[in-house]
Write a protein that holds these residues in place. Structure first.
Motif, PDB file in Angstrom:
ATOM      1  N   GLU A  18      -9.460  11.716   3.461  1.00  0.00           N
ATOM      2  CA  GLU A  18      -8.304  10.984   3.995  1.00  0.00           C
ATOM      3  C   GLU A  18      -7.360  10.555   2.881  1.00  0.00           C
ATOM      4  O   GLU A  18      -7.797  10.071   1.837  1.00  0.00           O
ATOM      5  N   HIS A  19      -6.081  10.748   3.158  1.00  0.00           N
ATOM      6  CA  HIS A  19      -5.023  10.444   2.190  1.00  0.00           C
ATOM      7  C   HIS A  19      -5.197  11.261   0.908  1.00  0.00           C
ATOM      8  O   HIS A  19      -4.848  10.798  -0.178  1.00  0.00           O
ATOM      9  N   ASP A  21      -4.232  14.724   1.142  1.00  0.00           N
ATOM     10  CA  ASP A  21      -3.397  15.940   1.235  1.00  0.00           C
ATOM     11  C   ASP A  21      -2.129  15.850   0.395  1.00  0.00           C
ATOM     12  O   ASP A  21      -1.601  16.872  -0.014  1.00  0.00           O
ATOM     13  N   ASP A 156      -2.119  17.891   8.858  1.00  0.00           N
ATOM     14  CA  ASP A 156      -2.065  17.999  10.325  1.00  0.00           C
ATOM     15  C   ASP A 156      -1.565  19.382  10.748  1.00  0.00           C
ATOM     16  O   ASP A 156      -2.099  20.007  11.658  1.00  0.00           O
ATOM     17  N   TYR A 210       2.318   3.749   4.754  1.00  0.00           N
ATOM     18  CA  TYR A 210       1.999   5.140   4.385  1.00  0.00           C
ATOM     19  C   TYR A 210       2.860   5.558   3.191  1.00  0.00           C
ATOM     20  O   TYR A 210       2.359   6.078   2.185  1.00  0.00           O
TER      21      TYR A 210
HETATM   22  C1  GLA Z   1      -1.338  11.270   8.405  1.00  0.00           C
HETATM   23  C2  GLA Z   1      -0.469  12.331   7.743  1.00  0.00           C
HETATM   24  C3  GLA Z   1      -1.325  13.357   6.990  1.00  0.00           C
HETATM   25  C4  GLA Z   1      -2.341  12.691   6.075  1.00  0.00           C
HETATM   26  C5  GLA Z   1      -3.069  11.560   6.810  1.00  0.00           C
HETATM   27  C6  GLA Z   1      -3.988  10.785   5.900  1.00  0.00           C
HETATM   28  O1  GLA Z   1      -2.100  11.836   9.426  1.00  0.00           O
HETATM   29  O2  GLA Z   1       0.283  12.999   8.725  1.00  0.00           O
HETATM   30  O3  GLA Z   1      -0.492  14.240   6.269  1.00  0.00           O
HETATM   31  O4  GLA Z   1      -1.734  12.220   4.906  1.00  0.00           O
HETATM   32  O5  GLA Z   1      -2.187  10.663   7.443  1.00  0.00           O
HETATM   33  O6  GLA Z   1      -5.032  11.602   5.446  1.00  0.00           O
END
Ligand code: GLA
Length: 365
Positions: A18-19, A21, A156, A210
């Motif tokens: 998570e976080h 990408d 995603d 974010y």
């Molecule tokens: C959201 C963003 C993704 C990713 C996640 C955290 O879903 O759309 O690109 O950064 O948060 O992993």
């Protein structure tokens, strides 16, 4: 009618990573068997018409020459991908689009990526643009970044496009372009299932926080002289002086190790170990990256109390959904425990459902 094509486009959960990408780390999402259907038909008058059953959606029409800022609401995603395709020189004469959703919206299951990627894939197919899945993912990411104004990474989009039934998708986000590799998901053979707990919470600070996390990660990478923060090694947490940047970096480097551990555990069917890794990811997101919220923490705690092998928030955080790896015969118990804990807090009743790893966007007929 034979000039209409129908596409099925899944949502996603992120199993782990998570976080990472936007930090050049490994990420392990799963396309899920909850999806959007997009029907598409070509037009020649420069107009895109959009009908949907998504909340607050009347019919929307816009020109293929639409520009950022021209419209708001959920249609911004559809307009964004049209803009992104046209900007990249993939011109077309218009479209009728009908969207039906079986993905809970606002649940953090990537209904926006399903929409942008599904439309991109459908138009690519209809007009023979010759774009591959990674090209489509990058165009869809650009539409969110530069049209919708959401500075998201590419997880995603790649999950929604490259998903494969009974597999997770291991992404290498440092590669240029990012690469994908299937990792078999076999926990059902051992009596386990993946439960999604949609908290139905959405905290308004989600978007700003974010962007703030991305900035902090970029700052930490710059201070360490790294292209990507996921390349950091343990000494980084000593070299950085700012406590916040240290904590963010600690999450990124421990999460990177956890993704490797998770793949290893999955390949060995070591489910208890996978569960421990998932739960450790949640703690890191809560304490070091600070993107959880009470509704996610309670969902995770309750799932673990009721027999889940592991549980964590999934996606960006501040609401949305958690996932839990649960023995099939404990699913009802987990659901009841989560509902009871939510009721005690007087929160809205959460929605829980089982998901399977599904195929990415594909034409149905
Ligand atoms: C959201 C963003 C993704 C990713 C996640 C955290 O879903 O759309 O690109 O950064 O948060 O992993």
């Amino acid at each position: 009618m034979d000039d209409i094509r129908r596409w099925d486009v899944p949502g996603r959960v992120n199993l782990i990573g998570e976080h990472l990408d936007y930090n050049g780390g490994p990420v392990l999402p799963i396309a899920i068997d909850r999806s959007l259907t997009i029907k598409v038909r070509a037009r020649e008058d420069g107009v895109v018409n959009l009908w949907s059953d998504l909340p607050d959606s009347a019919k929307v029409s816009f020109a293929t020459t639409v520009q950022p800022g021209d419209l708001g609401g959920w249609a911004v995603y559809a307009a964004g991908i049209v803009w992104s395709l046209m900007e990249a020189g993939h011109r077309f004469g218009g479209a009728d689009l009908v969207v039906e959703s079986r993905l809970p919206s606002g649940a953090g299951l990537s209904s926006s990526a399903a929409l942008t990627c599904g439309i991109a894939a459908a138009l690519n197919d209809l007009h023979g643009f010759g774009l591959g899945l990674t090209d489509l993912a990058q165009l869809a990411q650009r539409s969110e970044n530069d049209f919708a104004g959401a500075p998201v990474g590419i997880m995603d989009q790649l999950a929604v496009l490259c998903g494969e039934a009974d597999h997770a998708v291991l992404l290498d986000t440092a590669a240029s372009p990012p690469t994908t590799q299937g990792v078999p998901v076999t926990w059902s053979v051992d009596g386990l299932t993946l439960l999604v707990i949609n908290t139905r919470a959405h905290h308004s600070l989600a978007d700003g926080e974010y962007a703030a996390r991305r900035d902090e990660c970029e700052q930490a990478a710059a201070e360490l002289g790294l292209e990507w923060l996921a390349q950091a090694t343990l000494d980084a947490t000593v070299r950085l002086t700012d406590e916040t940047l240290k904590a963010r970096t600690r999450h990124v480097l421990t999460e990177t190790a956890r993704v490797r551990g998770a793949v290893n555990a999955m390949n060995r069917r070591a489910w208890t170990q996978l569960g421990t890794i998932l739960t450790a990811s949640h703690a890191s997101l809560r304490d070091d990256f600070q993107v959880s919220c009470p509704e996610l923490d309670v969902a995770v705690e309750a799932a673990l109390e009721a027999g889940a092998l592991g549980a964590r928030m999934t996606g960006g955080g501040f609401g949305g959904s958690a996932i839990a790896l649960v023995p099939v015969d404990q699913v009802a118990r987990v659901r009841e425990r989560v509902e009871a804990r939510y009721a005690a807090h007087q929160w809205r009743e959460p929605e829980t459902f089982v998901v399977r790893a599904a195929d990415g966007a594909h034409v149905v007929d």
